[in-house]
Motif scaffolding. Structure first.
Motif, PDB file in Angstrom:
ATOM      1  N   PRO A  38      39.106 -36.763  20.423  1.00 16.38           N
ATOM      2  CA  PRO A  38      40.561 -36.546  20.488  1.00 16.38           C
ATOM      3  C   PRO A  38      40.930 -35.236  21.181  1.00 16.38           C
ATOM      4  O   PRO A  38      41.905 -35.181  21.939  1.00 16.38           O
ATOM      5  N   THR A  39      40.147 -34.193  20.932  1.00 18.79           N
ATOM      6  CA  THR A  39      40.430 -32.911  21.589  1.00 18.79           C
ATOM      7  C   THR A  39      40.254 -33.021  23.094  1.00 18.79           C
ATOM      8  O   THR A  39      41.110 -32.573  23.874  1.00 18.79           O
ATOM      9  N   ALA A  40      39.151 -33.640  23.508  1.00 19.12           N
ATOM     10  CA  ALA A  40      38.889 -33.779  24.938  1.00 19.12           C
ATOM     11  C   ALA A  40      39.947 -34.645  25.616  1.00 19.12           C
ATOM     12  O   ALA A  40      40.369 -34.349  26.738  1.00 19.12           O
ATOM     13  N   VAL A  41      40.376 -35.701  24.956  1.00 20.59           N
ATOM     14  CA  VAL A  41      41.399 -36.581  25.535  1.00 20.59           C
ATOM     15  C   VAL A  41      42.717 -35.829  25.691  1.00 20.59           C
ATOM     16  O   VAL A  41      43.380 -35.908  26.740  1.00 20.59           O
ATOM     17  N   ALA A  42      43.108 -35.071  24.677  1.00 15.80           N
ATOM     18  CA  ALA A  42      44.372 -34.329  24.745  1.00 15.80           C
ATOM     19  C   ALA A  42      44.341 -33.279  25.849  1.00 15.80           C
ATOM     20  O   ALA A  42      45.304 -33.130  26.613  1.00 15.80           O
ATOM     21  N   SER A  86      36.400 -25.665  31.089  1.00 20.36           N
ATOM     22  CA  SER A  86      34.987 -25.901  30.814  1.00 20.36           C
ATOM     23  C   SER A  86      34.415 -24.846  29.879  1.00 20.36           C
ATOM     24  O   SER A  86      33.658 -25.161  28.952  1.00 20.36           O
ATOM     25  N   LEU A  87      34.759 -23.587  30.112  1.00 15.92           N
ATOM     26  CA  LEU A  87      34.224 -22.520  29.271  1.00 15.92           C
ATOM     27  C   LEU A  87      34.765 -22.609  27.849  1.00 15.92           C
ATOM     28  O   LEU A  87      34.046 -22.300  26.886  1.00 15.92           O
ATOM     29  N   ARG A  88      36.017 -23.067  27.696  1.00 11.44           N
ATOM     30  CA  ARG A  88      36.551 -23.263  26.341  1.00 11.44           C
ATOM     31  C   ARG A  88      35.890 -24.474  25.688  1.00 11.44           C
ATOM     32  O   ARG A  88      35.521 -24.444  24.504  1.00 11.44           O
ATOM     33  N   ALA A  89      35.699 -25.538  26.466  1.00  9.20           N
ATOM     34  CA  ALA A  89      35.097 -26.760  25.912  1.00  9.20           C
ATOM     35  C   ALA A  89      33.657 -26.529  25.469  1.00  9.20           C
ATOM     36  O   ALA A  89      33.178 -27.172  24.521  1.00  9.20           O
ATOM     37  N   LEU A  90      32.958 -25.627  26.132  1.00  5.02           N
ATOM     38  CA  LEU A  90      31.567 -25.331  25.779  1.00  5.02           C
ATOM     39  C   LEU A  90      31.457 -24.895  24.323  1.00  5.02           C
ATOM     40  O   LEU A  90      30.419 -25.123  23.686  1.00  5.02           O
ATOM     41  N   ARG A  91      32.519 -24.323  23.777  1.00  4.74           N
ATOM     42  CA  ARG A  91      32.494 -23.825  22.395  1.00  4.74           C
ATOM     43  C   ARG A  91      33.152 -24.792  21.411  1.00  4.74           C
ATOM     44  O   ARG A  91      33.172 -24.520  20.212  1.00  4.74           O
ATOM     45  N   TRP A  92      33.684 -25.902  21.903  1.00  4.65           N
ATOM     46  CA  TRP A  92      34.240 -26.885  20.974  1.00  4.65           C
ATOM     47  C   TRP A  92      33.117 -27.561  20.185  1.00  4.65           C
ATOM     48  O   TRP A  92      32.066 -27.892  20.752  1.00  4.65           O
ATOM     49  N   PRO A  93      33.307 -27.822  18.892  1.00 10.15           N
ATOM     50  CA  PRO A  93      32.314 -28.594  18.142  1.00 10.15           C
ATOM     51  C   PRO A  93      32.064 -29.969  18.764  1.00 10.15           C
ATOM     52  O   PRO A  93      30.936 -30.470  18.734  1.00 10.15           O
ATOM     53  N   ASP A  94      33.093 -30.551  19.345  1.00  8.78           N
ATOM     54  CA  ASP A  94      32.963 -31.912  19.891  1.00  8.78           C
ATOM     55  C   ASP A  94      32.008 -31.990  21.076  1.00  8.78           C
ATOM     56  O   ASP A  94      31.404 -33.040  21.316  1.00  8.78           O
ATOM     57  N   PHE A  95      31.870 -30.910  21.833  1.00  8.39           N
ATOM     58  CA  PHE A  95      31.014 -30.961  23.019  1.00  8.39           C
ATOM     59  C   PHE A  95      29.554 -31.131  22.610  1.00  8.39           C
ATOM     60  O   PHE A  95      28.865 -32.057  23.065  1.00  8.39           O
ATOM     61  N   ALA A  96      29.068 -30.266  21.748  1.00 10.69           N
ATOM     62  CA  ALA A  96      27.685 -30.386  21.285  1.00 10.69           C
ATOM     63  C   ALA A  96      27.488 -31.706  20.532  1.00 10.69           C
ATOM     64  O   ALA A  96      26.457 -32.368  20.673  1.00 10.69           O
ATOM     65  N   GLU A  97      28.479 -32.099  19.741  1.00  6.88           N
ATOM     66  CA  GLU A  97      28.358 -33.343  18.972  1.00  6.88           C
ATOM     67  C   GLU A  97      28.342 -34.567  19.882  1.00  6.88           C
ATOM     68  O   GLU A  97      27.579 -35.521  19.661  1.00  6.88           O
ATOM     69  N   GLY A  98      29.158 -34.552  20.910  1.00 11.23           N
ATOM     70  CA  GLY A  98      29.204 -35.684  21.826  1.00 11.23           C
ATOM     71  C   GLY A  98      27.910 -35.862  22.589  1.00 11.23           C
ATOM     72  O   GLY A  98      27.410 -36.985  22.746  1.00 11.23           O
ATOM     73  N   ASN A 150      27.188 -42.404  17.669  1.00  9.03           N
ATOM     74  CA  ASN A 150      28.123 -42.324  16.546  1.00  9.03           C
ATOM     75  C   ASN A 150      28.603 -40.885  16.350  1.00  9.03           C
ATOM     76  O   ASN A 150      28.324 -40.261  15.327  1.00  9.03           O
ATOM     77  N   PRO A 151      29.342 -40.358  17.324  1.00  2.00           N
ATOM     78  CA  PRO A 151      29.807 -38.974  17.204  1.00  2.00           C
ATOM     79  C   PRO A 151      30.823 -38.818  16.081  1.00  2.00           C
ATOM     80  O   PRO A 151      31.656 -39.691  15.849  1.00  2.00           O
ATOM     81  N   GLN A 152      30.753 -37.691  15.412  1.00  2.00           N
ATOM     82  CA  GLN A 152      31.721 -37.362  14.365  1.00  2.00           C
ATOM     83  C   GLN A 152      32.663 -36.301  14.916  1.00  2.00           C
ATOM     84  O   GLN A 152      32.369 -35.107  14.892  1.00  2.00           O
ATOM     85  N   TRP A 153      33.792 -36.754  15.449  1.00  2.00           N
ATOM     86  CA  TRP A 153      34.711 -35.837  16.106  1.00  2.00           C
ATOM     87  C   TRP A 153      35.482 -35.003  15.090  1.00  2.00           C
ATOM     88  O   TRP A 153      35.799 -35.462  14.001  1.00  2.00           O
ATOM     89  N   ALA A 174      44.023 -38.105  17.475  1.00  2.00           N
ATOM     90  CA  ALA A 174      44.888 -37.393  18.419  1.00  2.00           C
ATOM     91  C   ALA A 174      45.983 -36.626  17.701  1.00  2.00           C
ATOM     92  O   ALA A 174      46.357 -35.520  18.120  1.00  2.00           O
ATOM     93  N   ALA A 175      46.493 -37.173  16.619  1.00  2.00           N
ATOM     94  CA  ALA A 175      47.589 -36.532  15.892  1.00  2.00           C
ATOM     95  C   ALA A 175      47.176 -35.203  15.276  1.00  2.00           C
ATOM     96  O   ALA A 175      48.024 -34.345  15.004  1.00  2.00           O
ATOM     97  N   GLU A 176      45.877 -35.015  15.070  1.00  2.00           N
ATOM     98  CA  GLU A 176      45.391 -33.813  14.392  1.00  2.00           C
ATOM     99  C   GLU A 176      44.980 -32.700  15.346  1.00  2.00           C
ATOM    100  O   GLU A 176      44.604 -31.612  14.901  1.00  2.00           O
ATOM    101  N   VAL A 177      45.003 -32.946  16.652  1.00  2.00           N
ATOM    102  CA  VAL A 177      44.570 -31.923  17.607  1.00  2.00           C
ATOM    103  C   VAL A 177      45.614 -30.805  17.659  1.00  2.00           C
ATOM    104  O   VAL A 177      46.778 -31.046  17.989  1.00  2.00           O
ATOM    105  N   PRO A 178      45.241 -29.572  17.335  1.00  2.00           N
ATOM    106  CA  PRO A 178      46.212 -28.467  17.320  1.00  2.00           C
ATOM    107  C   PRO A 178      46.758 -28.181  18.716  1.00  2.00           C
ATOM    108  O   PRO A 178      46.014 -28.168  19.700  1.00  2.00           O
TER     109      PRO A 178
END
Length: 359
Positions: free
Chosen positions: A266-270, A296-308, A319-322, A327-331
């Motif tokens: 959801p974060t990456a899509v937003a 890209s540099l911000r995404a490198l530190r997102w939990p979703d990047f390593a998890e994906g 089976n990633p755990q985002w 989408a509604a929860e993305v700050p």
């Protein structure tokens, strides 16, 4: 040309007549780009620019599966997990190469045959002559690994007719060669069986003449035929609204698109949606790449990047755990923060003479 940074001949550098030929040579990894390969291609372009014996540059991939399946994501995964910074230098050099290819003073012909994903798009879709075939499968699948299209991908997708690029960027779907031409990501359609003869002629004749001679009328774009719902559904600047519109279309393809988007980070899509909207307003590829480094540099530190990457390429459990999970929860501040200035770490690419690209 010798390059001590290239291990196991990951890029084959060949000369034939007036043709300089670069072959991405990691077929076991679908020619995924590593840092040494990026530097080797850049060095060859530097040397050939002033070599009067080279009239045309050709970029192709070894093996039968495709040109390039993207960047060497697993090494970036380890960088993300350990808080390293090797990915930053890789991206800097890669984005410089993407811009270099677009502005190169000699024709660059790229064979976008087979699979062309992510970084493969960056090394091919900015060239002067971009050839696709009936085997081409082209995509920017980054949202599936918690990342955002880069290598000029947001710039390219944002300039596709209507909302075709938004659809491709959010869903991460691969498109055909005919679709790529309709989207402006490729320039010529050639039967794959004719490529060896085309390459042989490039060694002796003008690139534009040769490519035009072999170019064929592409089949109708399947994605283009779906614009009746794509343009309407993807018009909003809000992921939740897009998902609601896709659900109301009543077409199986729209329903499938909604399901694909809902399965992505959801974060990456937003952030991808916001990046595409901003890229539409940017005057040049260079401006787009400057934005992409910030993201890209911000995404490198997102939990979703390593998890994906873990789910798709390391553990391969699919089976990633985002986090967050919808989408509604993305700050809002996470989305906005992805585009914040990097200060002295800015990429600072500029278009020649501050010129702008044709729309």
């Amino acid at each position: 040309m010798e390059d001590g940074n290239v291990e196991h001949n990951d890029v084959l550098i060949e000369r034939s007549g007036q043709l300089g030929h670069l072959v991405l040579n990691r077929p076991q990894a679908m020619n995924a780009l590593n840092h040494a390969m990026v530097k080797a291609v850049a060095q060859a372009l530097d040397e050939w620019e002033t070599d009067d014996g080279v009239a045309t540059v050709l970029i192709s991939g070894a093996g039968e599966r495709g040109l390039c399946a993207g960047g060497d994501i697993v090494s970036i995964y380890h960088d993300a997990r350990t808080g390293g910074n090797s990915s930053e230098q890789f991206w800097r050099d890669e984005y410089h190469l993407n811009a270099r290819i677009k502005r190169y003073p000699k024709p660059i012909v790229t064979l976008m045959d087979g699979v062309v994903l992510g970084g493969g798009v960056g090394i091919s879709a900015h060239a002067s002559h971009r050839i696709v075939t009936e085997r081409s499968r082209i995509g920017m699948p980054e949202t599936g690994i918690g990342f955002v299209p880069d290598v000029g991908g947001t710039y390219l997708l944002s300039r596709a007719p209507g909302e075709m690029g938004t659809h491709a960027g959010l869903t991460g779907s691969m498109v055909s060669g005919a679709d790529a031409i309709a989207m402006g990501m490729a320039s010529h359609y050639v039967d794959s069986g004719l490529l060896p003869t085309l390459v042989a002629e490039l060694a002796e004749r003008n690139a534009s003449t040769v490519v035009a001679r072999y170019g064929q009328l592409p089949p109708e774009s399947a994605l283009g035929k779906q614009r009746w719902w794509i343009d309407e559904a993807y018009a909003p600047d809000c992921v939740e609204t897009i998902l609601e519109r896709l659900a109301r279309v009543g077409d199986p393809a729209a329903t499938a698109a909604a399901e694909k988007i809902a399965a992505k980070s959801p974060t990456a899509v937003a952030v991808t949606l916001a990046a595409l909207r901003r890229a539409r307003l940017q005057p040049s590829l260079e401006a787009g790449l400057n934005q992409e480094l910030r993201v890209s540099l911000r995404a490198l530190r997102w939990p979703d990047f390593a998890e994906g990457i873990r789910a798709q390429l390391v553990d391969k459990d699919r089976n990633p755990q985002w986090s967050p999970a919808s989408a509604a929860e993305v700050p809002h501040d996470v989305v906005e923060g992805a585009f914040a200035d990097l200060g002295d770490r800015e990429l600072n690419l500029t278009a020649p003479d501050q010129d702008t690209d044709m729309q």
